[in-house]
Scaffold this motif. Structure first.
Motif, short mmCIF file in Angstrom:
data_model
loop_
_atom_site.label_atom_id
_atom_site.label_comp_id
_atom_site.label_asym_id
_atom_site.label_seq_id
_atom_site.Cartn_x
_atom_site.Cartn_y
_atom_site.Cartn_z
N TRP A 166 0.79 -1.08 0.02
CA TRP A 166 -0.04 0.03 0.05
C TRP A 166 0.84 1.14 0.00
O TRP A 166 0.65 2.11 -0.76
CB TRP A 166 -0.98 -0.04 1.34
N PHE A 169 2.02 1.71 -3.40
CA PHE A 169 0.97 2.22 -4.21
C PHE A 169 1.06 3.91 -3.97
O PHE A 169 0.92 4.62 -4.99
CB PHE A 169 -0.18 1.51 -3.93
N LEU A 170 0.94 4.17 -2.73
CA LEU A 170 0.66 5.61 -2.56
C LEU A 170 2.04 6.34 -3.11
O LEU A 170 1.77 7.70 -3.78
CB LEU A 170 0.43 6.07 -1.07
N CYS A 183 -5.16 8.39 4.09
CA CYS A 183 -5.36 7.29 2.95
C CYS A 183 -5.40 5.95 3.36
O CYS A 183 -6.64 5.14 3.06
CB CYS A 183 -4.22 7.41 1.95
N ILE A 187 -8.54 3.35 3.17
CA ILE A 187 -8.63 1.98 2.54
C ILE A 187 -9.36 0.94 3.30
O ILE A 187 -9.89 0.12 3.07
CB ILE A 187 -7.36 1.82 2.21
N PHE A 213 -8.27 8.14 -7.83
CA PHE A 213 -7.50 7.46 -6.55
C PHE A 213 -8.30 6.28 -6.04
O PHE A 213 -7.82 5.16 -6.07
CB PHE A 213 -7.19 8.29 -5.35
N LEU A 214 -9.54 6.33 -5.85
CA LEU A 214 -10.31 5.24 -5.43
C LEU A 214 -10.61 4.03 -6.52
O LEU A 214 -10.68 3.17 -5.99
CB LEU A 214 -11.79 5.78 -5.01
N ARG A 216 -8.27 3.35 -8.77
CA ARG A 216 -6.87 2.51 -8.69
C ARG A 216 -7.17 1.70 -7.24
O ARG A 216 -6.57 0.58 -7.33
CB ARG A 216 -5.79 3.37 -8.49
N VAL A 217 -7.59 2.23 -6.33
CA VAL A 217 -7.56 1.22 -5.17
C VAL A 217 -8.27 0.21 -5.32
O VAL A 217 -7.76 -1.07 -4.92
CB VAL A 217 -7.96 2.34 -3.80
N ASP A 218 -9.40 0.34 -5.95
CA ASP A 218 -10.21 -0.90 -6.21
C ASP A 218 -9.58 -1.82 -7.05
O ASP A 218 -9.64 -3.10 -6.94
CB ASP A 218 -11.55 -0.05 -7.07
N ARG A 221 -7.11 -3.72 -4.71
CA ARG A 221 -7.84 -4.59 -3.85
C ARG A 221 -8.56 -5.77 -4.49
O ARG A 221 -8.60 -6.82 -3.74
CB ARG A 221 -9.02 -3.79 -3.15
#
Lengths: 442, 442
Positions: A166, A169-170, A183, A187, A213-214, A216-218, A221
Motif C-alpha cells: 500500500w 502504491f501511495l 489514505c 482504505i 485514486f479510489l 486505482r485502489v479498487d 484490492r
C-alpha cells in the motif's frame, strides 16, 4: 439485585470447563511452536496507549484517575506492555524472542455479536527477527490452533496483505507521506463504507484526484495473484528506478508467501489487499482470519510492527505478531458443535456408615487424595442408599464404604460403579486398588 | 520511558513458569477435593462491594465512573461475585456447591512486603452446606495445597477461631448487639494496636467498663484448649440457660475440631481466638494461616458467612470459604528454595542446509508438530555449526538435519543431543523416531 456490567461475562463451572478446554489447546499449540507464556499488568499508564495510537484511542478505553492522581487504563491490548518488557530486557535477551499471552483485554465498545467489553486474547509475537519467515510462523501457529480446536482449513480463510504494498502504491500515485495515514485509514474502512462517504472523507486530503485514486485502489484490492502486482505498479509508473523498487518488494512478498506455503497453509491463505489493519504501527505483512463464509467479525489478526519497540522502550527491535480473540472463536466452535464439556465431580466417593465411622472415613479420604485420587463425601449423616445415589449422580467411578465392620477388620468395601462389582480390600492395598479401577492401571 | 504502576507486576516467561508451576499445584489440589473452577467479571458495580462491606471499603478500591455513567470497581475479592452467581442459579443448583477460582483481585493499598495492589487469589468455597465439616474441608484443601507446594505442616500454622465464641462472650458481658461490630473490630486489631489506642477506641462505646472488658478479652484470647472455654464462660455468668447455650456452642466447635483432626490437620492447627477477621460478614468458624514463625502477613484466611448469599442474591444459602494469596505464598516458597524453574524451549530443532532446503524443512517442522513434538528452527540462513549451537543453547533434545542429500533420499539425519548418536531415518519413521528419543517411548 446486582447485575453483571454490559460486555462482561460470567463463567460458571460448566462454561468455564468448555472454554478452558479451548484455552488448553491454544496453550499447547503455542508450546509446540516454541512460544513462551508471559503476563503483565492489567492496569497501565494511559500514556502507554495514547502515545502509541493517538488521543482518539481514549474513547475506546476504560480509563480513570487513580487515588494517587495517575491516569491509568485497563489494557486494551498486550502489544505495548510486551514492547516495554522486551525492550527493558534489551540486548541481554536471546533473539528471536517468541512470547505469547492468553489473558483478558478491555475496550469500551458497544457489545454485539462477536464483541464483548472484556475478552480474552491469544497473543503470539516474535521479536528481534527481520525475516518474514517469522510472520509466516505466527500465521502457521494460529492456523494450527484453529485446526487443533477441531476446525479444518476449509472452515476459515487467512486474508494476507502487506502495508508495504500500500505504501508503494501511495508513493507511485505521488501522494506525500503526510497523507498516508488518512489514505490507509480510508482504505481500511472501504469494505464497510459507502463510496459517497469515502469520497467525502478523502476529498479534503486528495482534492479532485480522489475519484481516480479510489478507482486505482479498487483495482489493487481486487488482485488475488501476486504476479499481477508488478504490471499494476508498472501501469502507475514506467520509470526504471521505481520499477526496481517494486520488483524488490514483490520478491520479498513472494519469499513470505513461499514460507506460508511450505508451512502447509496454501489451502487457507489468500492474497487480499482489502486487509489494511486499523492501527498505525504496522510496517509489513498484515493478516486477518475470517470464517470461510467471510461473515462475522475477524477471528484473528496481526502483522509486522518493526518500529513500536523503539517507540515504547527506546530499543530498536523488529517485531511481528497477532491476536486471536475468544469471543468469535467460541461462537464459531459452538456453531460447529465443537464445544465439548467434560464431566465434573470426583472419581472416588466415600460412603460413611454412621457418625462414629466419620473420623476414619475422613482419614481414608485424605489418604486417597494423597494418592492423587480426587475424592469426596457427604458432610451430613445419611443412609448408604442416599450416599450411593449421590455418588452416581456426581459421576464418581468408585465408592469406598466405611462402616463399623470395615473399621474393625481394616478392610474396606470397594464398589466399581461401572461394572457393579464389589470387593473387600485391606487398607494397605486400598490406594492402588482404587487407582486401578479409575485409571485402568494394573 | 513507561513505568509499571506501583503494586502491579510483570511476569516474563521465566517468572511466569515459576508461578505457573505453583498455580498448577493449586488447581490440581482443588480438583482432588472436588472443587470446580469458575470465573467472573474483573469489573463489577461499585455497590456490590459497598452494600456488603460499608462505604469505608471505597478507600481501598480502584473505582471510577465508566463512560456510561456507571460507578464500577475492579474486584477486591471474589466472594460477592460468587454469591451473585450461585444465588442466581438458586435452587436448581446441586448442593453442596464446591467452587474455586484462581484469578486476580485489586486493592488500592500501600505496596509492601507480602502485599501488591494486584494479586492472585486461590479462592475455595462450599455453599449450601450447614455442617462445619465443610469448614474443615476448606482448611484441609488449603493445607494440602501448601504441602503439595513442598511445605510441611511444621512450616505453617492454621490459627482457628469462631465468631460465635466472640458473640457469646459479648452477650455474656451484657454488651448490646448494636455494639458488637465496634467491639469485634477492636479485638481484630489488638495484635497490631497499643493498649492506649484500643482504650481510646472503645471508651466511646463501652464507657468505664472498657478496662474490665479488655482484661476479659485478653483472658479469652490466651485460651489454647477448648476445655477451658466452658469454665471461662461460666465465670462470666452462672445462669443455667446461659450455660446451656455455651455448652451447645462448645459442642459444635468440638465437632468442627474433630473433623479437622480426622482430616490429619492436628499438627498444624491451633485454637487461637486472636483471629477475628476484619470483614463484617463472618458468622462461624474463621481461620488464618501464617508461616510457623508467626511473622509476616497471612498466607490464607477465611471462614463461614451464612448470610451473605441472601444479602447479595436474595436466596438463603449457607456458605464457608477462604482465600490464599500468591504474593505471600511465592515469597515463602522462594525463601525455602521451593520455587523451581522448568526449562523452556522446544524439544526438537530443525537444522536447514541452505535456503533451497528450507521449504522441505518447514514441511517437516509442521509434520513433527502435528505429531505433538514442539519444534523450532532459525528463520535466517546459517551454517550447520551455528544451528547446532543454537539447538544446544535452546535446550532441544533432538536435531533433525535437512539438506540436499536428505531431500534426495527422503531420509533425514537425526541427532540425539543427549547421547551424541546420529542416525539416518526415512520420512515414514521420522515422527515416531524423534518422539522415542524425546519421551523414551519404544
Amino acid at each position: 439485585m446486582y447485575q453483571t456490567l454490559p460486555g462482561f461475562r460470567e463463567f460458571p463451572p460448566e462454561r468455564f470447563r468448555e472454554r478452558n478446554r479451548v484455552f488448553r489447546i491454544l496453550r499447547s499449540t503455542a508450546d509446540l511452536f516454541g512460544f513462551e507464556e508471559f503476563d503483565g499488568p492489567i492496569l497501565e499508564p494511559l500514556d502507554l496507549y495514547v502515545d502509541k495510537s493517538g488521543a482518539e484511542v481514549v474513547d475506546q478505553l476504560f480509563w480513570f484517575e487513580d487515588r494517587g492522581g495517575r491516569k491509568v487504563a485497563l489494557r486494551p491490548e498486550m502489544t505495548p506492555t510486551l514492547a516495554r518488557m522486551v525492550g527493558a530486557a534489551g540486548n541481554s535477551i536471546r533473539k528471536p524472542v517468541r512470547w505469547f499471552t492468553l489473558n483478558e483485554q478491555y475496550r469500551f465498545e458497544r457489545p454485539q455479536k462477536g464483541r464483548q467489553r472484556a475478552f480474552t486474547q491469544f497473543n503470539l509475537d516474535i521479536l528481534g527477527e527481520p525475516s518474514l519467515g517469522a510472520d509466516a510462523e505466527v500465521i502457521a501457529c494460529f492456523v494450527a490452533a484453529l485446526e487443533r480446536c477441531g476446525l479444518t482449513q476449509d472452515d476459515f480463510r487467512v486474508r494476507m496483505s502487506d502495508r508495504r504494498i500500500w505504501t508503494r502504491f501511495l508513493e507511485l500515485m505521488g501522494i506525500g507521506e503526510d497523507k498516508h495515514p488518512d489514505c490507509l485509514s480510508a482504505i481500511d474502512k472501504m469494505e464497510r463504507t459507502s463510496a459517497e462517504k469515502l469520497t467525502e472523507r478523502l476529498e479534503p486530503v486528495l482534492g479532485e484526484s480522489t475519484s481516480d485514486f479510489l478507482g486505482r485502489v479498487d483495482e489493487l484490492r481486487s488482485i488475488r495473484d501476486e504476479d499481477e502486482l508488478l504490471p499494476f505498479f508498472q501501469s502507475l509508473s514506467s520509470r526504471q528506478e521505481e520499477n526496481e523498487k517494486s520488483v524488490e518488494l514483490i520478491e520479498s512478498w513472494k519469499n513470505f508467501r513461499s514460507a506460508v506455503d511450505a508451512l502447509g497453509l496454501g489451502a487457507c491463505t489468500v492474497l487480499d489487499l482489502g486487509i489494511v489493519r486499523g492501527l498505525a504501527y504496522y510496517t509489513g505483512p498484515v493478516f486477518e482470519i475470517f470464517e470461510a463464509s467471510g461473515k462475522g467479525r475477524a477471528l484473528a489478526g496481526g502483522g509486522r510492527y518493526d518500529h513500536l519497540v523503539e517507540k515504547v522502550a527506546g530499543v530498536s527491535m523488529e517485531a511481528t505478531g497477532g491476536a486471536l480473540g475468544d469471543v468469535t472463536l467460541l461462537d464459531l466452535l459452538d456453531s460447529r458443535g465443537l464445544l465439548t464439556n467434560t464431566i465434573a465431580g470426583t472419581d472416588c466417593f466415600l460412603a460413611i456408615g454412621g457418625e462414629e465411622s466419620r473420623p476414619r472415613a475422613l482419614q481414608l479420604t485424605q489418604m486417597l487424595r494423597q494418592y492423587g485420587i480426587s475424592t469426596s463425601y457427604l458432610f451430613k449423616s445419611a443412609g448408604f442408599g442416599k450416599q450411593f445415589k449421590e455418588a452416581n449422580r456426581s459421576g464418581a467411578k468408585v465408592v469406598v464404604s466405611v462402616g463399623e465392620r470395615e473399621i474393625e477388620t481394616d478392610e474396606y468395601t470397594v464398589k466399581d460403579l461401572g461394572s457393579g462389582e464389589q470387593v473387600s480390600v485391606p487398607l494397605a492395598e486400598l490406594g492402588d486398588h482404587v487407582r486401578s479401577l479409575i485409571y485402568g492401571e494394573s
